[in-house]
Design an enzyme around this catalytic site. Structure first.
Site, PDB file in Angstrom:
ATOM      1  N   LYS A 121       0.833  -1.197   0.000  1.00 53.86           N
ATOM      2  CA  LYS A 121       0.000   0.000   0.000  1.00 53.86           C
ATOM      3  C   LYS A 121       0.879   1.264   0.000  1.00 53.86           C
ATOM      4  CE  LYS A 121      -3.882  -2.270   2.363  1.00 53.86           C
ATOM      5  NZ  LYS A 121      -4.797  -2.232   3.524  1.00 53.86           N
ATOM      6  N   ASN A 173      -1.968  -0.081   7.371  1.00 49.61           N
ATOM      7  CA  ASN A 173      -1.443  -1.440   7.608  1.00 49.61           C
ATOM      8  C   ASN A 173      -0.590  -2.000   6.460  1.00 49.61           C
ATOM      9  OD1 ASN A 173      -3.562  -1.954   5.918  1.00 49.61           O
ATOM     10  ND2 ASN A 173      -4.592  -3.438   7.246  1.00 49.61           N
ATOM     11  N   PHE A 221     -15.594   3.241   7.086  1.00 50.07           N
ATOM     12  CA  PHE A 221     -14.204   3.592   6.786  1.00 50.07           C
ATOM     13  C   PHE A 221     -13.894   3.598   5.280  1.00 50.07           C
ATOM     14  CE2 PHE A 221     -14.264  -1.004   7.765  1.00 50.07           C
ATOM     15  CZ  PHE A 221     -13.680  -1.540   6.625  1.00 50.07           C
ATOM     16  N   TYR A 230     -12.200  -2.555  -3.668  1.00 47.75           N
ATOM     17  CA  TYR A 230     -12.802  -2.671  -2.337  1.00 47.75           C
ATOM     18  C   TYR A 230     -14.326  -2.609  -2.375  1.00 47.75           C
ATOM     19  CZ  TYR A 230      -8.275  -2.366   0.134  1.00 47.75           C
ATOM     20  OH  TYR A 230      -7.022  -2.615   0.642  1.00 47.75           O
ATOM     21  N   GLU A 243      -9.356 -10.180  -8.084  1.00 47.98           N
ATOM     22  CA  GLU A 243      -8.408  -9.077  -7.874  1.00 47.98           C
ATOM     23  C   GLU A 243      -7.273  -9.136  -8.892  1.00 47.98           C
ATOM     24  OE1 GLU A 243      -7.398  -9.419  -3.691  1.00 47.98           O
ATOM     25  OE2 GLU A 243      -9.389  -8.766  -3.078  1.00 47.98           O
ATOM     26  N   THR A 251      -5.539  -8.152  10.120  1.00 47.39           N
ATOM     27  CA  THR A 251      -5.866  -6.854   9.503  1.00 47.39           C
ATOM     28  C   THR A 251      -5.452  -5.690  10.401  1.00 47.39           C
ATOM     29  OG1 THR A 251      -7.732  -7.886   8.401  1.00 47.39           O
ATOM     30  CG2 THR A 251      -7.785  -5.481   8.594  1.00 47.39           C
ATOM     31  N   HIS A 292      -1.806  -5.475   1.378  1.00 44.30           N
ATOM     32  CA  HIS A 292      -3.090  -6.145   1.116  1.00 44.30           C
ATOM     33  C   HIS A 292      -2.820  -7.573   0.669  1.00 44.30           C
ATOM     34  CE1 HIS A 292      -7.008  -7.090  -0.624  1.00 44.30           C
ATOM     35  NE2 HIS A 292      -6.327  -7.605  -1.627  1.00 44.30           N
ATOM     36  N   ARG A 327      -1.881 -14.613   3.711  1.00 45.37           N
ATOM     37  CA  ARG A 327      -2.540 -13.849   4.782  1.00 45.37           C
ATOM     38  C   ARG A 327      -1.817 -14.062   6.121  1.00 45.37           C
ATOM     39  NH1 ARG A 327      -7.204 -10.477   3.918  1.00 45.37           N
ATOM     40  NH2 ARG A 327      -8.141 -11.317   5.811  1.00 45.37           N
TER      41      ARG A 327
HETATM   42  N1  UDP Z   1      -9.769  -1.006   7.344  1.00 43.06           N
HETATM   43  C1  UDP Z   1      -9.869   0.142   8.097  1.00 43.06           C
HETATM   44  N2  UDP Z   1     -10.627   0.121   9.228  1.00 43.06           N
HETATM   45  C2  UDP Z   1     -11.281  -0.998   9.639  1.00 43.06           C
HETATM   46  C3  UDP Z   1     -11.179  -2.169   8.880  1.00 43.06           C
HETATM   47  C4  UDP Z   1     -10.420  -2.131   7.719  1.00 43.06           C
HETATM   48  O1  UDP Z   1      -9.284   1.179   7.755  1.00 43.06           O
HETATM   49  O2  UDP Z   1     -11.948  -0.957  10.692  1.00 43.06           O
HETATM   50  C5  UDP Z   1      -8.949  -0.992   6.116  1.00 43.06           C
HETATM   51  C6  UDP Z   1      -7.600  -1.696   6.319  1.00 43.06           C
HETATM   52  O3  UDP Z   1      -6.616  -0.970   5.597  1.00 43.06           O
HETATM   53  C7  UDP Z   1      -7.844  -3.056   5.703  1.00 43.06           C
HETATM   54  C8  UDP Z   1      -8.766  -2.690   4.544  1.00 43.06           C
HETATM   55  O4  UDP Z   1      -9.608  -1.678   5.079  1.00 43.06           O
HETATM   56  O5  UDP Z   1      -6.640  -3.664   5.293  1.00 43.06           O
HETATM   57  C9  UDP Z   1      -9.615  -3.811   4.007  1.00 43.06           C
HETATM   58  O6  UDP Z   1     -10.322  -4.406   5.067  1.00 43.06           O
HETATM   59  P1  UDP Z   1     -10.468  -5.979   5.182  1.00 43.06           P
HETATM   60  O7  UDP Z   1     -11.449  -6.264   6.255  1.00 43.06           O
HETATM   61  O8  UDP Z   1     -10.711  -6.565   3.822  1.00 43.06           O
HETATM   62  O9  UDP Z   1      -9.024  -6.425   5.725  1.00 43.06           O
HETATM   63  P2  UDP Z   1      -7.795  -7.141   4.981  1.00 43.06           P
HETATM   64  O10 UDP Z   1      -8.384  -8.123   4.012  1.00 43.06           O
HETATM   65  O11 UDP Z   1      -6.999  -6.057   4.288  1.00 43.06           O
HETATM   66  O12 UDP Z   1      -7.002  -7.795   6.060  1.00 43.06           O
HETATM   67 MG    MG Z   2      -9.840  -7.931   2.589  1.00 41.04          MG
END
Ligand code: UDP
Ligand code: MG
Length: 169
Positions: free
Chosen positions: A28, A131, A76, A68, A145, A110, A134, A104
């Site tokens: 990212k 974070n 968010f 997304y 994706e 996350t 991705h 993952r």
């Molecule tokens: N995110 C955030 N706040 C939250 C949850 C998610 O800003 O409460 C952001 C975070 O950058 C995350 C992305 O949204 O990586 C996508 O969320 P997802 O639940 O898909 O998590 P990931 O698959 O990236 O672990």
């Molecule tokens: Mg995700």
């Protein structure tokens, strides 16, 4: 005899197909700005996964809204799209046995507050909205994706020299 040969062939071809699972991993904008590109790529390389596509680009808000789309109703979401389109990113495709799930695991939870030490997020970042990386959450979403970010031509089929030292067959 033919049956035995066929079952041996199908065993090996399904084992090979399993080794060819693909996932979409992206560094990212914060990962790029903080100079963590090499470190994140190294984790996947050292594990033994195979890089099949990589580019450096500044993604549009439109592309990120598609990427997304499943999260579009979340509070968010607008901040997420703004963050993700705030600078260049490094989208990649990695291939290998169980690469979606293991990818993952390498990234960590996350929310970095919950990511185990030793994982990328666990070691290198603090907040969920910064974070740094991705990773696709399932084989199906990985396919979507990968198709969103890469053309077929951009995905390179090749055999790493060390393949027989990473896999038993
Ligand atoms: N995110 C955030 N706040 C939250 C949850 C998610 O800003 O409460 C952001 C975070 O950058 C995350 C992305 O949204 O990586 C996508 O969320 P997802 O639940 O898909 O998590 P990931 O698959 O990236 O672990
Ligand atoms: Mg995700």
């Amino acid at each position: 005899m033919i049956c035995t040969l066929l079952s041996i062939f199908s065993f090996f071809s399904s084992a090979m197909a399993a080794n060819r699972e693909r996932t979409f991993i992206m560094i990212k904008p914060d990962g790029v700005q903080r100079g963590l590109v090499g470190k994140i790529i190294k984790k996947f390389e050292q594990k033994g996964f195979k890089l099949v596509a990589l580019k450096f680009m500044w993604p549009s808000e439109e592309l990120l809204q598609k990427h997304y789309a499943d999260l579009s109703s979340k509070p968010f979401f607008p901040g997420l799209v703004k963050y993700m389109s705030s600078g260049p990113v490094v989208p990649m495709v990695w291939e290998g046995l169980n690469v979606v799930k293991t990818g993952r695991v390498l990234l960590g939870a996350t929310n970095p507050a919950d990511s185990a030490p030793g994982t990328i997020r666990g070691d290198l970042c603090i907040q969920v909205g910064r974070n740094i990386c991705h990773g696709s959450d399932a084989v199906e979403s990985a396919k979507k994706e990968i198709d969103l970010w890469f053309t077929e031509k951009e995905q390179i089929s090749w055999t790493p020299a060390n393949e027989s030292w990473v896999y038993e067959d």
